[in-house]
Design a protein around this motif. Structure first.
Motif, mmCIF file in Angstrom:
data_model
loop_
_atom_site.group_PDB
_atom_site.id
_atom_site.type_symbol
_atom_site.label_atom_id
_atom_site.label_comp_id
_atom_site.label_asym_id
_atom_site.label_seq_id
_atom_site.Cartn_x
_atom_site.Cartn_y
_atom_site.Cartn_z
ATOM 1 N N PHE A 92 3.985 9.574 0.910
ATOM 2 C CA PHE A 92 3.565 10.037 2.218
ATOM 3 C C PHE A 92 3.975 8.995 3.240
ATOM 4 N N ASP A 93 4.703 9.429 4.274
ATOM 5 C CA ASP A 93 5.121 8.529 5.341
ATOM 6 C C ASP A 93 5.988 7.415 4.760
ATOM 7 N N ILE A 105 0.998 5.625 -0.380
ATOM 8 C CA ILE A 105 0.249 6.880 -0.461
ATOM 9 C C ILE A 105 1.168 7.946 -1.045
ATOM 10 N N LEU A 153 -3.107 11.668 -2.222
ATOM 11 C CA LEU A 153 -3.678 12.747 -1.416
ATOM 12 C C LEU A 153 -3.774 13.973 -2.304
ATOM 13 N N ILE A 208 -7.281 4.879 4.380
ATOM 14 C CA ILE A 208 -6.481 5.979 4.919
ATOM 15 C C ILE A 208 -7.358 6.792 5.869
ATOM 16 N N SER A 222 0.866 -1.174 0.000
ATOM 17 C CA SER A 222 0.000 0.000 0.000
ATOM 18 C C SER A 222 0.910 1.233 0.000
ATOM 19 N N SER A 247 -3.643 3.134 6.846
ATOM 20 C CA SER A 247 -2.626 4.200 6.916
ATOM 21 C C SER A 247 -3.264 5.415 7.599
ATOM 22 N N ARG A 248 -2.453 6.138 8.336
ATOM 23 C CA ARG A 248 -2.982 7.321 9.032
ATOM 24 C C ARG A 248 -2.214 8.573 8.616
ATOM 25 N N LEU A 249 -2.952 9.607 8.313
ATOM 26 C CA LEU A 249 -2.331 10.890 7.961
ATOM 27 C C LEU A 249 -2.170 11.689 9.245
ATOM 28 N N GLU A 250 -1.041 11.552 9.884
ATOM 29 C CA GLU A 250 -0.912 12.327 11.112
ATOM 30 C C GLU A 250 0.538 12.718 11.347
ATOM 31 N N TRP A 258 3.614 0.493 2.775
ATOM 32 C CA TRP A 258 3.247 -0.523 3.737
ATOM 33 C C TRP A 258 3.198 -1.864 3.020
ATOM 34 N N SER A 316 -2.693 5.105 -3.299
ATOM 35 C CA SER A 316 -3.668 6.156 -2.962
ATOM 36 C C SER A 316 -2.985 7.510 -3.142
#
Lengths: 555, 555
Positions: free
Chosen positions: A480-481, A472, A554, B472, A470, B552-555, A484, A552
């Motif tokens: 992003f980040d 992003i 953003l 997400i 996965s 996944s987390r946007l943080e 995964w 994905s």
């Protein structure tokens, strides 16, 4: 000018395999025939070619396209390979189903199990009773087999008469039910049969078939010389065999207990319609557990090695609190169907390890076949004396050998595998056309084409495992980040948190080297990620799992 | 006080299955024995229990833990189930390997294939030549089997002498190689063998084994009465058989061409070490294509139905521009190994459909076994006259039956499945301990424990398919954009863009109903999503795929 009528035969299943029998007979102008169907059975899946599948049945799209031309379905007997597909393919449809009483009981259960009433079903008496459907007049001719009330089907039509043998054996003393009534057959056939469609499964057995009744003496001897608990297994539906074994046990001072759902429900169905003449009384498992071992016979399901049936469970540990060990005897009163050898012998090995005396290995003493051997087929050809013989129920090699046998005994024959359209008339039988034939898989509750990608994909998953990624991409086109990764079905050293982390790191640094134009395009990015993962696995694993990339954005 | 020495035997593979032979012999104080190993073979995977696996071998962790106690490996013959694991388990390690010349050729290839030189290997001459390793003195006793230079292994130790039969048959005229030299055996054994470890694979065959040489006449008759092209298949390594068939063909005016990599490389290896005495000259495929069909014999690989071997390809379409049809004959000079029936008969069926005359079905006329039948075992027991017989190479049922045979002929015996530690001395043999035994799977290039989750997970994937969900969660605890679903191995109506979209929508609305506390916790959210998906599939599919959730987390 209206076209003249013709009589055609189209096998859709069973003429190319042992199992999933389905045969169509049509009368009418070419392309506008009305049909009757004989049998609608299933075959059984295996991990190598149909993983996860529940049942296999003929792909009947030819007749599904014009279901209103199907006048009725006649079921020769209640074995799964003749009756198992009816409810799935024709349940709830406006097509009458005809069978004798015991077969009808089983059909009712099958319709009920998929949510239908049994008002489609008409239970009929055997010949001379006849069912008339337009150009057809159809009757059931009782014939011995390994389940009660098996029948050949006599199909009289305005274009000539046919004799469909169904599965059968030549047996003058079949223990349950009647032997062939040659007078009835003569009366029914009137020496006027155009074509005999004839069972081919046992064509390679060269000796005459043996009667069910000869087994009694062998079981008597077994019980006389055996001290401990005896367990016998056979097909749940082989009620004659169950009777033979149970009668012998009773005669020799043993009570009889049946373990396994399929066997209990067969006995119940047969009892309900009164085809269990002479079947001894049974005791239940609770009573059985209180019996001394030498006073007990257990009849158990699972003769083909089915992993959840009673036999397999008894071999692994215990079943309903019965446990086998030294001094006990386990007898396979059955033949192992090709493909089941490994499952059956692993039961044998586990029982031997427990110290159980196991009787198996093509045991002629405790099993006779329910099908006609070569000499029996010769006899059948003679009894019917048709113009032409059309071998049914067998792989191509069986059908071909049956054709060769027909030639030897002076009959014309035709090799007609599934999908062949054969026209039958006074001159014999000719292939005139072909229709689609194939297999349907019942997968869960879905009917799927056996050629669907589904099965191919599953086999790939089974052979290689799967690695899912996965990723992003943020508004600026950067990852992003972090990616995964999650894998299933890979060697432990390549799966799990640690391995996934290493892969994630490597992927992160790979993606950081990519052109923005690649990152901006889903397809290009997916290809690049897949290539990178494949390279790593090919280095560390020597092969590549199925790779799934979920991107994905953003934005 | 130093403990006294003992002599022990530990089977790690082959005593519990047909295949993957591996036997240890140890001499020394208890727990500090030095060992020699006889054979290190593989077994073959299947889709039902080992999908995707390349090879199966004994789990040898017992000896891997103290490899320095392993003095050497002796290889009885070059069949895969005796030699196939050596390179994978011991290649490049400081353990000498001993074999006769032809076996050595095959071992060299195997070491080379996994990247090792063959300096571990010592090629040795048969008895009276002896290899001395501490308390052991080991020699090779030539014995007929179905591959050149098969040997029994005579193991003389300071604690007594043992005779390890390896795979063998009693054959006074084995076509290639020598028959048993009874004088040599007598000289070697000196009537002083404590234990005979003896092949059990054919224990259930009640008649005496037949000599390889009897086949010549049958092939002669076949070639005399046959006009078209003849194709024969057998094991690639059965060089005596290849010689029998090729000589017969040549005698009857046919040139011989070999199709298939395995067979060609076996013939080459055998030629290189000069064990092909009397083997006729071959023509290559280009020359063969120019021959009239009735002047040609093709020897083809794939007698066990291997899908990519020459036989399967010839049945499906063509192989190297050879195509079979009416007038041609295909003969299986082989027995089908249990588990391969379906693969073999589908080749037969396809050939029959092409009009080829196929000779198969346990064809006694064109095949003899390479293993000892019951009467041959009785003979072998007598020749060696050991104190005790320890059955090897067989499933538990074979070993048990062999023990019973030993009892009948007046010998002590012991049932010792894989992992049993047996102490052998003048009083006989006793089980004294157990060590770990099991299976290793070679999966790609990784060796994995057969009980690893890997295989279990793959079977689950194969039976149910997989549905992956990527989700997400944004900074505010809401789903960002939408969940993403991708399925593999599901029925078409449940897979693909359309189905995935429906599932995504349903998931979106499900998640929108969830408490923030659930959404905030990865584990809770995963469980909730899985439950929701399972509910939908159970409704539409009747079963549940493997579900993988990537959050996944946007943080």
């Amino acid at each position: 000018m209206a076209k003249t009528n013709r009589l055609i035969y189209i096998p859709l299943g069973g003429a190319g395999e042992i199992g999933m029998n389905m045969y169509l007979y049509g009368v009418g102008p070419s392309g506008r025939e009305n049909f009757i169907m004989v049998d609608a059975g299933v075959a059984f899946p295996d991990m190598a070619s149909s993983p996860g599948v529940n049942l296999i049945m003929p792909d009947d799209r030819f007749i599904q396209k014009s279901l209103n031309s199907l006048l009725g379905i006649f079921v020769s007997h209640a074995h799964e390979d003749h009756v198992g597909a009816i409810a799935h393919l024709y349940g709830g449809k406006d097509i009458p189903i005809f069978s004798r009483k015991f077969t009808g009981e089983i059909i009712k259960q099958k319709l009920y199990n998929v949510g239908y009433e049994s008002d489609q079903l008409t239970v009929v008496k055997p010949f001379p009773n006849k069912i008339k459907l337009k150009d057809f007049s159809v009757s059931f001719i009782p014939i011995p087999h390994s389940i009660p009330e098996s029948s050949a089907i006599l199909i009289e039509t305005t274009m000539g008469n046919l004799f469909h043998s169904g599965d059968f054996k030549m047996d003058d003393n079949p223990v349950l039910g009647d032997s062939i009534d040659y007078e009835m057959v003569e009366k029914a056939c009137k020496n006027d049969i155009l074509a005999l469609m004839c069972d081919s499964t046992n064509i390679f057995a060269k000796h005459s078939g043996r009667s069910e009744s000869i087994l009694q003496r062998n079981f008597d001897n077994l019980f006389k010389k055996t001290d401990g608990l005896v367990v016998a297994t056979t097909f749940a539906s082989n009620l004659a065999r169950l009777k033979t074994i149970a009668v012998s046990a009773k005669t020799n001072g043993r009570e009889v207990c049946v373990l396994g759902r399929a066997m209990n429900s067969m006995i119940k169905a047969a009892g309900d319609v009164n085809v269990l003449k002479g079947f001894p009384s049974l005791i239940n498992p609770r009573e059985a557990r209180r019996m001394p071992r030498e006073k007990l016979l257990i009849l158990a399901t699972g003769s083909q090695g089915e992993p959840r049936a009673a036999s397999a469970q008894l071999s692994r540990s215990s079943y309903m609190n019965f446990e086998l060990g030294k001094g006990d005897t386990f007898v396979f009163s059955s033949k192992t169907i090709p493909g089941n050898e490994v499952a059956v012998t692993s039961i044998v090995n586990r029982l031997v390890e427990r110290g159980v005396n196991v009787i198996y290995e093509d045991n002629d003493d405790y099993h006779v076949s329910g099908h006609p051997n070569e000499p029996d087929l010769v006899k059948m050809h003679k009894v019917i004396t048709p113009k032409v013989i059309i071998p049914i129920h067998g792989e191509v090699r069986h059908l071909k050998a049956h054709c060769e046998l027909a030639k030897k005994t002076g009959y014309e024959s035709i090799l007609a595998p599934n999908g062949t359209v054969v026209e039958i008339n006074g001159d014999g039988a000719q292939k005139v056309d072909e229709v689609y034939s194939g297999k349907l898989f019942l997968d869960g509750t879905c009917l799927i084409d056996s050629k669907e990608k589904t099965i191919f994909d599953r086999i790939k998953l089974a052979e290689n495992g799967i690695c899912s990624v996965s990723i992003i991409i943020d508004e600026s086109g950067k990852i992003f980040d972090s990616v995964w990764v999650q894998s299933i079905g890979l060697p432990q050293k390549l799966e799990g948190l640690q391995a996934d982390l290493i892969l994630e790191e490597s992927l992160n640094s790979h993606i950081s080297t990519l052109d923005n134009s690649i990152i901006a395009n889903d397809d290009d990015l997916e290809v690049s990620i897949k290539q990178h993962i494949a390279k790593i696995f090919s280095r560390d694993f020597g092969k590549t799992p199925v790779i799934q990339v979920l991107i994905s954005r953003l934005e």
